[in-house]
Design a protein around this motif. Sequence first.
Motif, PDB file in Angstrom:
ATOM      1  N   GLY A 113       6.255 -10.139  10.021  1.00  0.00           N
ATOM      2  CA  GLY A 113       4.943  -9.549   9.728  1.00  0.00           C
ATOM      3  C   GLY A 113       4.815  -8.082  10.053  1.00  0.00           C
ATOM      4  O   GLY A 113       4.391  -7.284   9.232  1.00  0.00           O
ATOM      5  N   VAL A 166       2.269   1.527  12.011  1.00  0.00           N
ATOM      6  CA  VAL A 166       2.125   0.289  11.240  1.00  0.00           C
ATOM      7  C   VAL A 166       0.759   0.171  10.556  1.00  0.00           C
ATOM      8  O   VAL A 166       0.574  -0.696   9.711  1.00  0.00           O
ATOM      9  CB  VAL A 166       2.354  -0.972  12.113  1.00  0.00           C
ATOM     10  CG1 VAL A 166       3.736  -0.965  12.733  1.00  0.00           C
ATOM     11  CG2 VAL A 166       1.290  -1.112  13.184  1.00  0.00           C
ATOM     12  N   CYS A 175       0.530   4.334   6.853  1.00  0.00           N
ATOM     13  CA  CYS A 175       1.256   4.089   5.585  1.00  0.00           C
ATOM     14  C   CYS A 175       0.802   5.093   4.519  1.00  0.00           C
ATOM     15  O   CYS A 175       1.632   5.650   3.791  1.00  0.00           O
ATOM     16  CB  CYS A 175       0.996   2.661   5.090  1.00  0.00           C
ATOM     17  SG  CYS A 175       1.685   1.394   6.149  1.00  0.00           S
ATOM     18  N   ILE A 194       0.835  -1.208   0.000  1.00  0.00           N
ATOM     19  CA  ILE A 194       0.000   0.000   0.000  1.00  0.00           C
ATOM     20  C   ILE A 194       0.874   1.264   0.000  1.00  0.00           C
ATOM     21  O   ILE A 194       0.520   2.274  -0.623  1.00  0.00           O
ATOM     22  CB  ILE A 194      -1.006  -0.003   1.183  1.00  0.00           C
ATOM     23  CG1 ILE A 194      -1.996   1.157   1.082  1.00  0.00           C
ATOM     24  CG2 ILE A 194      -0.310   0.054   2.524  1.00  0.00           C
ATOM     25  CD1 ILE A 194      -2.961   1.073  -0.041  1.00  0.00           C
ATOM     26  N   SER A 195       2.059   1.184   0.645  1.00  0.00           N
ATOM     27  CA  SER A 195       2.917   2.376   0.721  1.00  0.00           C
ATOM     28  C   SER A 195       3.432   2.767  -0.659  1.00  0.00           C
ATOM     29  O   SER A 195       3.270   3.914  -1.094  1.00  0.00           O
ATOM     30  CB  SER A 195       4.099   2.119   1.667  1.00  0.00           C
ATOM     31  OG  SER A 195       3.632   1.862   2.965  1.00  0.00           O
ATOM     32  N   GLY A 196       4.052   1.833  -1.362  1.00  0.00           N
ATOM     33  CA  GLY A 196       4.600   2.139  -2.686  1.00  0.00           C
ATOM     34  C   GLY A 196       3.507   2.532  -3.665  1.00  0.00           C
ATOM     35  O   GLY A 196       3.657   3.485  -4.444  1.00  0.00           O
ATOM     36  N   ALA A 231      10.184   1.524  -0.644  1.00  0.00           N
ATOM     37  CA  ALA A 231       8.889   1.300   0.017  1.00  0.00           C
ATOM     38  C   ALA A 231       8.721  -0.176   0.364  1.00  0.00           C
ATOM     39  O   ALA A 231       7.610  -0.668   0.486  1.00  0.00           O
ATOM     40  CB  ALA A 231       7.757   1.762  -0.897  1.00  0.00           C
ATOM     41  N   THR A 263       1.040  -7.084   2.277  1.00  0.00           N
ATOM     42  CA  THR A 263       0.255  -7.873   3.241  1.00  0.00           C
ATOM     43  C   THR A 263      -1.256  -7.747   3.014  1.00  0.00           C
ATOM     44  O   THR A 263      -2.026  -8.429   3.691  1.00  0.00           O
ATOM     45  CB  THR A 263       0.579  -7.473   4.694  1.00  0.00           C
ATOM     46  OG1 THR A 263       0.560  -6.056   4.789  1.00  0.00           O
ATOM     47  CG2 THR A 263       1.935  -7.964   5.126  1.00  0.00           C
ATOM     48  N   GLY A 319      -4.190 -10.342   5.749  1.00  0.00           N
ATOM     49  CA  GLY A 319      -3.515  -9.566   6.800  1.00  0.00           C
ATOM     50  C   GLY A 319      -4.504  -8.584   7.400  1.00  0.00           C
ATOM     51  O   GLY A 319      -5.382  -8.968   8.180  1.00  0.00           O
ATOM     52  N   PRO A 320      -4.390  -7.303   7.016  1.00  0.00           N
ATOM     53  CA  PRO A 320      -5.311  -6.323   7.586  1.00  0.00           C
ATOM     54  C   PRO A 320      -6.740  -6.582   7.128  1.00  0.00           C
ATOM     55  O   PRO A 320      -6.960  -7.060   6.013  1.00  0.00           O
ATOM     56  CB  PRO A 320      -4.802  -4.991   7.028  1.00  0.00           C
ATOM     57  CG  PRO A 320      -4.014  -5.328   5.823  1.00  0.00           C
ATOM     58  CD  PRO A 320      -3.436  -6.694   6.070  1.00  0.00           C
ATOM     59  N   ASN A 321      -7.696  -6.282   8.026  1.00  0.00           N
ATOM     60  CA  ASN A 321      -9.096  -6.458   7.629  1.00  0.00           C
ATOM     61  C   ASN A 321      -9.831  -5.127   7.566  1.00  0.00           C
ATOM     62  O   ASN A 321     -11.028  -5.089   7.368  1.00  0.00           O
ATOM     63  CB  ASN A 321      -9.827  -7.419   8.577  1.00  0.00           C
ATOM     64  CG  ASN A 321      -9.985  -6.848   9.961  1.00  0.00           C
ATOM     65  OD1 ASN A 321      -9.289  -5.902  10.320  1.00  0.00           O
ATOM     66  ND2 ASN A 321     -10.880  -7.411  10.750  1.00  0.00           N
ATOM     67  N   GLY A 322      -9.103  -4.013   7.752  1.00  0.00           N
ATOM     68  CA  GLY A 322      -9.766  -2.725   7.647  1.00  0.00           C
ATOM     69  C   GLY A 322      -8.886  -1.612   8.183  1.00  0.00           C
ATOM     70  O   GLY A 322      -7.729  -1.841   8.545  1.00  0.00           O
ATOM     71  N   GLY A 336       6.886   3.616   4.334  1.00  0.00           N
ATOM     72  CA  GLY A 336       6.452   2.263   4.707  1.00  0.00           C
ATOM     73  C   GLY A 336       5.994   2.224   6.154  1.00  0.00           C
ATOM     74  O   GLY A 336       5.917   3.250   6.840  1.00  0.00           O
TER      75      GLY A 336
END
Length: 460
Positions: free
Chosen positions: A405, A440, A445, A11-13, A275, A41, A55-58, A434
């Motif tokens: 992670g 985090v 990000c 998501i960062s790049g 990134a 992720t 990974g992330p859900n929101g 990043g």
Amino acid sequence: MLDTLIIGGGISGLTVAHAAGMGKRPGKCELWEACDRVGGTIGTDRVEGYSVDWGPNGFLDREPLTLKLVDELGLREALEPANPLSEKRFIAKNGRLHPVPFSPAKMVKTALLGPLGKARVFCEPLVPGRRGDGDESVFDFAARRIGRAAAETFVDPMVSGVFGGVARELSLPSCFPIMREMETRYGGLVKAMIARGFEKRRAGAPKKKGGPAGPAGRLTSLQTGLDLLIQRLEQELAPVIRKGRRIARITRNDDFWEVADDSGTVVQAGKLVIACPTYAAAGMLQDFDSELADAFEAIPYAPIIVVATGHRREDVTHPLDGFGFLVPRTQGMRTLGSIWTSSIFAARAPEGYVQFRSMLGGAGDPAVLELSDDQLWETLRRELDPLIGIRNDPTFIRIYRWEKGIPQFKLGHRERRARLERLVARHPGLFITGNAYYGVGLNDCVKMARRVASQLDSRN
Ligand SMILES: Cc1cc2nc3c(=O)[nH]c(=O)nc-3n(C[C@H](O)[C@H](O)[C@H](O)COP(=O)(O)OP(=O)(O)OC[C@H]3O[C@@H](n4cnc5c(N)ncnc54)[C@H](O)[C@@H]3O)c2cc1C
């Protein structure tokens, strides 16, 4: 010769590339991603009618720059706020789930703390503020302000849940800068909440719920899964994305950067945005600037394993009336917590079924990586069953192993970051972004990536 090369398509790049309008400048800009997919992720699998985030859900809907990104990608209509019922959260203690007491009245009644522990929480306004700007662990801060028992019960599992970290090792000003500010500016957490309430009312701001960690935000995702965000970014940036390019080496000539991937493909660029995770950056830079490589390497990561399972609703006895639960380290369990995904976002499981995403590992239990898939499920089943009652085998099981992670903002993180930034600044046209520096979460990000995108235009 490119104008700009971005390394890493998480998501960062992707956000840097989007915010700098790179999709419209093929030939001038490229983004090189090691894998055959972008997103890092962030990913979503569709399994037997379940939608399963890797990974992330929101993200919390309180960051205007993330919402701006969502708008720019035409995804406002697809936003999916969490079910309000999922605001209820639980903590596992002595083989039972207890609701987190979010109000003073509930704190009085909770079985999570004994009478002394509760009394100590209510003394928080009387605890003097700590002087100086020195570092302090999240645990020490919490123990000092609300007492050791409350720190072990509430703060330790929260830190495992968000950072996969150990509260005694992580830095308060780096992980929760707002809490530090609440103490230094107002003298304590309760005092800060009261003072901020007054300030907001005076300014005529609408009343919003919030906790000591900052303004409230509602967990929000996208209908069908968070990967929709990545799909849209990829569509827009397709002309500049190059997948399967794992960068192995970075060097600099007088005026430009030279970057080679592991197959020997070389590109030159005037500006370089790193990134990717810091351990990957360290490897690329070792021959060119070993001091900088060491500074990247100095940021540690924690392993985390996500075990996603589906169950027939009637196979689980708990009402699942909340977000899920976290487990304090004192309970001696390997499960860090379990999120009741389909209670938060109903469409993540088919009608009549439920989905859980349980987390194991973290900085406190790296050996979890050695467990086989079967052992992971056996461990989980043994620990979850007494808490929520699981009758049969799951209808599906997916395991996502994140060996490195989540970056850990350990004590001294601010100094490590400052050193890294100083070393980066020695090289013209080098930028970093990043999740390893200022936060985090996805919001962090996006915020940092947008800042870097604006610097790309103005510097060098
Ligand atoms: C299990 C888990 C749950 C999470 N839950 C949440 C949550 O609910 N909410 C939230 O806000 N945040 C959450 N996070 C954090 C958030 O997902 C991450 O911080 C964020 O996605 C990181 O994005 P990034 O682009 O900085 O890094 P990454 O996603 O790690 O992307 C870096 C990219 O760089 C690439 N790369 C690596 N090496 C090279 C190389 N040599 N050459 C080229 N490319 C390379 C990688 O392949 C990857 O695509 C969670 C994280 C994890 C692991």
